[in-house]
Write an enzyme that holds these catalytic residues in place. Structure first.
Site, PDB file in Angstrom:
ATOM      1  N   THR A 128      45.120  44.851  94.417  1.00  0.00           N
ATOM      2  CA  THR A 128      45.350  45.528  93.200  1.00  0.00           C
ATOM      3  C   THR A 128      46.285  44.993  92.535  1.00  0.00           C
ATOM      4  OG1 THR A 128      44.372  47.718  94.338  1.00  0.00           O
ATOM      5  CG2 THR A 128      45.631  48.025  92.261  1.00  0.00           C
ATOM      6  N   SER A 177      42.899  51.047  97.094  1.00  0.00           N
ATOM      7  CA  SER A 177      41.656  50.966  96.369  1.00  0.00           C
ATOM      8  C   SER A 177      40.596  51.388  97.179  1.00  0.00           C
ATOM      9  CB  SER A 177      41.400  49.709  95.589  1.00  0.00           C
ATOM     10  OG  SER A 177      42.459  49.283  94.581  1.00  0.00           O
ATOM     11  N   GLY A 403      38.145  43.816 101.459  1.00  0.00           N
ATOM     12  CA  GLY A 403      37.868  42.599 102.399  1.00  0.00           C
ATOM     13  C   GLY A 403      37.156  43.043 103.513  1.00  0.00           C
TER      14      GLY A 403
END
Length: 1152
Positions: A128, A177, A403
């Site tokens: 982020t 996030s 990820g």
């Protein structure tokens, strides 16, 4: 960055050599992993650790940026750093995220290539923050302007809004996030941002109802309860205590370093900047509050007659408050939590929900409500930031997505996240190879196929439409009959058993039957980043993502402003009996669209790595970093980049960097840069198979060759530095010697001059002494002669003075004797004359007394004769004559007495002499009247024309306001001045004076009353023969000019205030903006002059003056009543105006 070396000579700065630093200068470890020797996973991680320990958090793999989370503030993101990397070559400076951002932006702006920046990494790796840095850099280097700055600000401010609703505190990251975000930033042909589009992927909505231990719900819940005002919380029916809400975990409610209250204010401000209306913000907060209230609804079982359990709401208070927030009928929602309606074609079946099903329905509603609210927020932000123009746009995409995830317990969410990463890895390898191949073709280098692992087989295992895992999961969810996670696993074991990347203990493949690391209710997939074990529990339910139709219809019935847009399927008029698409299907479609979008753009990669799990600034956990290096495929990336040529560089910078290694190219090469590089490499005897010449670049195959060049360059730079030092020291010594020689000559010259000056001063001093002695001797001699001559002259003078004195004294004695003799004669003569005069006086007095006696006797006799003669007439009318004589005498005395007792000539002097006799009353009054008229005539004859006009105005003011206006008595003694501002003389009002062509009769400062708040604004009031003008006090700009014929009347109060209203005729041009309500300290004079001048200008009767404590004033289309009351104003003795409502202005006047 440039290093300047300058040599200062006799004539100034002689030369300047600039040395450009590059990626290879002053390296800590290796800045580009492509150049790492030897290339192993251990050396790769060690290089990262070495750079991390020196706060070098960025490393390259070719054009890919590896970013390590430093967990501390670094001063490498300043405005100076932005300027340093602006318009610079990618490899020109040390690795930085700004270099990649600048490369992408310049390619988009100058080469018209759409760009995308893919940011990947696990939670807490800094994805982020990396996306924010990219956006802030692009915002800093693109154009400026009001509209451009507005767009940039909206794009940047969308981040705080999405972070508040989509981020949460996890065990790995305090601002993690919990959704994937892809933003397309749109630019015009100049490279200025004109808008953007945001896409979101897979919000972790299960976090709304349940959070793992040590983690929090989404930030917005805590920000709302901490930062909202008491009034806002009261409207939302909320309490600040986190413990009162079941959906909020308490063990991590507060986080160190996060100020929820301040962040809430930031979010409110960001929503306002992005373009949210105040009612939209309130609606969003109401939905957030409704989710919190929804979590507090609890159920209890209730037995029915048929033996089935039915759920009922325990405490209906939270349900009631939630329904009030959303505008839903409480009974409708309560029924939706207790019953479920199933429709099949024309049949409807209503079944009861037990307590467990009711809790499932409640949580499903909470998750769907929050998830759809988040999607609505993204759509609303897109409406605000979308480009307004329809012309062709350049696009830069920024992908911030989760990820690869490998946890102890991996479920459906990790499965689809890892599927997305498989697709990203696939496109990453394809685009990287394509980019390499395109560059080789562009440069004319022979392309050789590169061996690499193709993960298409894994992607096919997951997404194949026939036998893919997602397809089988959808098929299992849609088939009739009993569907469980176990049936789904059985299906996988049957179809995927032979797949080389699928492992299950219950499959037909016998080699896993004894694998105890593989539980019976799990399956394992061998991803490109490693093997991941997935627990099948919850796959079917999470893929279904089912929300009962009764709840959707209840939400659609809400009277809330955005609820119908969130639940369109609840519309009874548009009932759709088809099952909604599954979560897996929707995500697969979104990923396919994303991949298609990325294929059309030039990719740029940022791989984020988390150095440790403790969020500490100085800990580097090799096992954790190695795990991330493997699942990010970084080693694979390096091998792909090194499969051909490890390093390439344009001819000009290559020659500039290594030209000192060859005598032919040093210090300046005169010819094409490519030929210079060829000469250089041939001179250094580099093996031909180690390099190739492209059209614009030289390609070096092995990093050892590059390091050989760097080592030679370092040695050469040391030799050059020694040479420069030697030349500089020789120049410095010569300069010092010449300076000493020059100084010695100057010192000797000054000394000789000083010695001669001293010798001259000594001779001059001796000469002066001798001259002074001689001159003294001569002067003393002359003095003695002069003294002797003077004494002789003084002796003669003294003798003569004595002689003259003796003569004078003798003459004086003689004259005194003569004077005494003459005085004696005079005295005797005067005594004689006095005696004669006294004798004559006595004689004259005697004669006078004799003559008076005779006269008296004669007068007495004559009187006797007259009385005897007229005695007979006197007796007949003696009374009347005596009366007339007496009256005549009294009047004569009275009139003569008035001469000495007359009052002053002032017309206002009312004194008059007192009459002593009553019969004089008529004459007394008439004389007083005549005297007053005569006195007034004499007074008027002294007046000038201007003074006459002033007194006429005073007289008219008396007729208008005497005994009618309380302010009038205090104005009588004040003269009417007219032009109080001296506009003709004051340079401040020169502009206003030039605009007013007529003669100014009155100029004063007045206050124009504002209808909205009753406050006054200072204005200049100017009256001429035909108009009155209102102008700004500071600038002199004319605000209004009204012809006097358009003025119908003037209204004032009876109080001692200065307020007056100028009412204009309806239908005139001047009346378009309404009447004027003003206040002035010279009200009496202004209205008097207005009435006199207005009557003359309009050739009509005088303007009507209305005196009343209530009157109406026309403001544009509305009439407002102005009411005057006696009170105690706040501003002391002055009247104060205050707005009571839209139709009433109240003026408070001090009591007399």
């Amino acid at each position: 960055m440039w290093l300047g070396l300058s040599i200062k000579t006799k004539g100034g700065i002689m030369s300047k050599m600039e040395v450009k630093t590059s990626l290879l200068d002053n390296m800590i470890g290796v800045g580009d992993m492509v150049l790492l020797e030897p290339l192993t996973e251990e050396s790769f991680i060690e290089n990262l650790r070495k750079r991390f320990d020196h706060s070098e958090i960025y490393t390259y793999i070719g054009s890919v940026v590896i970013s390590m989370n430093p967990y501390k503030h670094l001063s490498i993101y300043t405005a100076d750093k932005v300027e340093e990397y602006r318009n610079r070559n990618f490899y020109e400076l040390s690795p930085h995220i700004y270099a990649l951002s600048d490369e992408a932006y310049r390619s988009l702006r100058d080469q018209d290539k759409d760009q995308c920046i893919l940011i990947t990494g696990e939670s807490g790796a800094g994805k982020t923050e990396a996306s924010k840095l990219v956006m802030s850099y692009v915002a800093a280097v693109c154009g400026k302007g009001q509209e451009v700055n507005k767009v940039k600000e909206q794009l940047l401010q969308s981040n705080p809004v999405l972070e508040a609703f989509g981020n949460a505190k996890t065990v790995r990251n305090d601002n993690s996030s919990r959704f994937g975000k892809y933003m397309d930033i749109e630019f015009d042909f100049k490279g200025d941002p004109i808008g953007g589009v945001i896409s979101n992927y897979l919000l972790e909505k299960s976090r709304v109802v349940k959070q793992p231990r040590g983690e929090r719900n989404f930030h917005i819940f805590y920000q709302l309860l901490s930062g909202a005002s008491e009034d806002t919380l009261k409207k939302l029916k909320l309490d600040r205590d986190f413990s009162k809400y079941n959906y909020l975990s308490l063990d991590s409610a507060t986080v160190n370093g996060l100020d929820d209250a301040a962040n809430f204010r930031t979010v409110r401000n960001a929503m306002q900047i992005v373009g949210f209306m105040e009612d939209e913000v309130q609606s969003v907060l109401e939905l957030v509050a409704a989710v919190l209230k929804l979590g507090n609804i609890e159920f209890k079982p209730e037995s029915r007659v048929n033996g089935f359990d039915e759920s009922r709401v325990k405490d209906k208070n939270d349900l009631k408050e939630m329904c009030e927030l959303l505008g839903i009928d409480q009974s409708v929602l309560e029924r939706a939590f207790s019953f479920r309606t199933v429709e099949a074609r024309s049949d409807k079946v209503s079944t009861t929900l037990n307590v467990a099903q009711a809790y499932y329905a409640r949580d499903a509603l909470a998750k769907n409500l929050y998830s759809r609210l988040f999607s609505w927020l993204v759509t609303r932000i897109n409406e605000s930031i979308k480009a307004q123009t329809k012309t062709r746009k350049k696009v830069m995409g920024v992908l911030d997505i989760y990820g690869f995830e490998i946890f102890e317990d991996n479920s459906f969410e990790q499965f689809i996240i890892n599927y997305c990463n498989e697709k990203l890895q696939q496109i990453f390898i394809e685009l990287t190879l394509r980019e390499e191949q395109e560059e080789y073709v562009r440069e004319g280098i022979e392309w050789t196929n590169i061996e690499y692992f193709n993960n298409a087989i894994i992607c096919d295992l997951i997404e194949n439409n026939q036998n893919g895992i997602l397809a089988m999961l959808d098929e299992e969810c849609l088939r009739p009959g009993t569907v469980t996670d176990e049936t789904f696993l059985d299906k996988l074991n049957t179809i995927c058993a032979e797949h080389q990347h699928f492992e299950s203990r219950q499959s037909k493949n016998s080699k896993f039957l004894t694998d105890h690391s593989l539980p019976h209710n799990c399956f394992r997939i061998q991803h490109y980043a490693g093997k991941v074990l997935y627990r099948v529990e919850g796959f079917v339910d999470k893929n279904n993502d089912l929300l009962y139709r009764d709840l959707s219809q209840a939400m659609f019935k809400a009277n809330h402003s955005i609820m119908r847009a969130l639940f369109p399927e609840g519309n009874p008029a548009k009932v759709n009996l088809k099952r909604p698409p599954t979560a897996g299907f929707q995500f697969r479609a979104s990923v396919a669209t994303l991949m298609k979008n990325l294929q059309t753009k030039n990719p740029n990669y940022i791989r984020c790595i988390k150095p440790n799990d403790k969020k500490s600034a100085h800990i580097f956990t090799e096992s954790l970093v190695g795990h991330q290096v493997r699942y990010l495929g970084l080693m694979e990336n390096v091998r792909v980049r090194r499969a051909g040529y490890a390093f390439r560089q344009a001819y000009e910078p290559c020659l500039e960097r290594y030209k000192m290694l060859c005598k032919q190219t040093w210090p300046h090469w005169k010819g094409p840069a490519r030929e210079g590089v060829e000469v250089l490499l041939n001179n250094l005897q580099v093996a031909p198979e180690e390099y190739s010449y492209g059209r614009s670049k030289v390609f070096i195959r092995n990093p050892r060759t590059l390091f050989f060049l760097e080592e030679k360059r370092r040695q050469c730079l040391e030799d050059l530095a020694t040479l420069i030092q030697k030349i500089y020291r020789g120049w410095k010594c010569r300069t010092h010697f010449l300076l000493l020689k020059k100084s010695q000559v100057v010192v000797a010259a000054w000394y000789r001059r000083y010695a001669q000056q001293k010798k001259y001063q000594k001779i001059k001093s001796a000469t002066v002494v001798m001259q002074s002695f001689i001159r003294g001797w001569k002067a003393r001699k002359i003095l003695r002669e002069l003294k002797y001559q003077k004494r002789c002259e003084e002796a003669v003078t003294t003798i003569a003075a004595y002689w003259h004195g003796t003569q004078a004294r003798r003459e004086l004695r003689r004259l005194k004797e003569e004077a005494r003799n003459k005085h004696a004669v005079t005295v005797i003569w005067a005594a004689w004359l006095g005696t004669k005069a006294r004798r004559e006086l006595r004689r004259l007095k005697h004669e006078a007394r004799s003559k008076r006696a005779v006269s008296i006797i004669w007068a007495g006799w004559q009187g006797t004769k007259v009385r005897r003669e007229y005695r007979k007439f006197f007796r007949a009318n003696a009374g009347r004559k005596i009366y007339e004589f007496t009256i005549q005498r009294i009047m004569q005395q009275h009139f003569l007495g008035l001469k000495n007792t007359m009052p002053s000539m002032s017309p206002i002097d009312k004194t008059w002499p007192v009459r002593r006799y009553q019969f004089l009353d008529g004459a007394h009054k008439e004389l007083r009247r005549i005297f007053h008229l005569w006195r007034c005539k004499k007074y008027r004859s002294q007046f000038t024309e201007e003074k006459k006009a002033i007194y006429e105005e005073k007289l008219q003011a008396s007729e208008l306001f005497k005994d009618k206006k309380a302010l009038y008595p205090s104005s009588v003694s004040q003269p009417f001045k007219g032009d109080y501002l001296e506009i003709n003389k004051n340079p401040k009002y020169q502009k206003l004076n030039s605009m007013v062509e007529e003669k100014i009769l009155l100029a004063d400062i007045v206050n124009k009353i504002n209808r909205a708040n009753g406050k006054g604004a200072p204005r200049i009031f100017v009256l001429t023969k035909n108009n009155f003008v209102l102008a700004d006090q500071k600038t002199g700009q004319v605000k209004a000019s009204v012809p006097l014929p358009d003025l119908s009347s003037v209204s004032v109060s009876t109080q001692a205030d200065g307020f007056f209203a100028l009412k204009l005729k309806e239908g005139t041009t001047s009346a378009a903006k309404g009447d004027f309500l003003l206040s002035s300290d010279h009200l009496i004079e202004i209205i008097t002059k207005l009435q006199r001048t207005g009557a003359a200008a309009a050739s009509r009767d005088q303007i009507n003056v209305d005196i009343s404590d209530e009157f109406l004033v026309q403001f544009k289309q509305d009439k407002v009543c102005v009411k005057f009351i006696q009170g105690s104003p706040k501003n002391g003795n002055n009247a104060a105006c205050k707005r009571k409502n839209n139709r009433l202005l109240e003026v408070s006047v001090p009591s007399p």
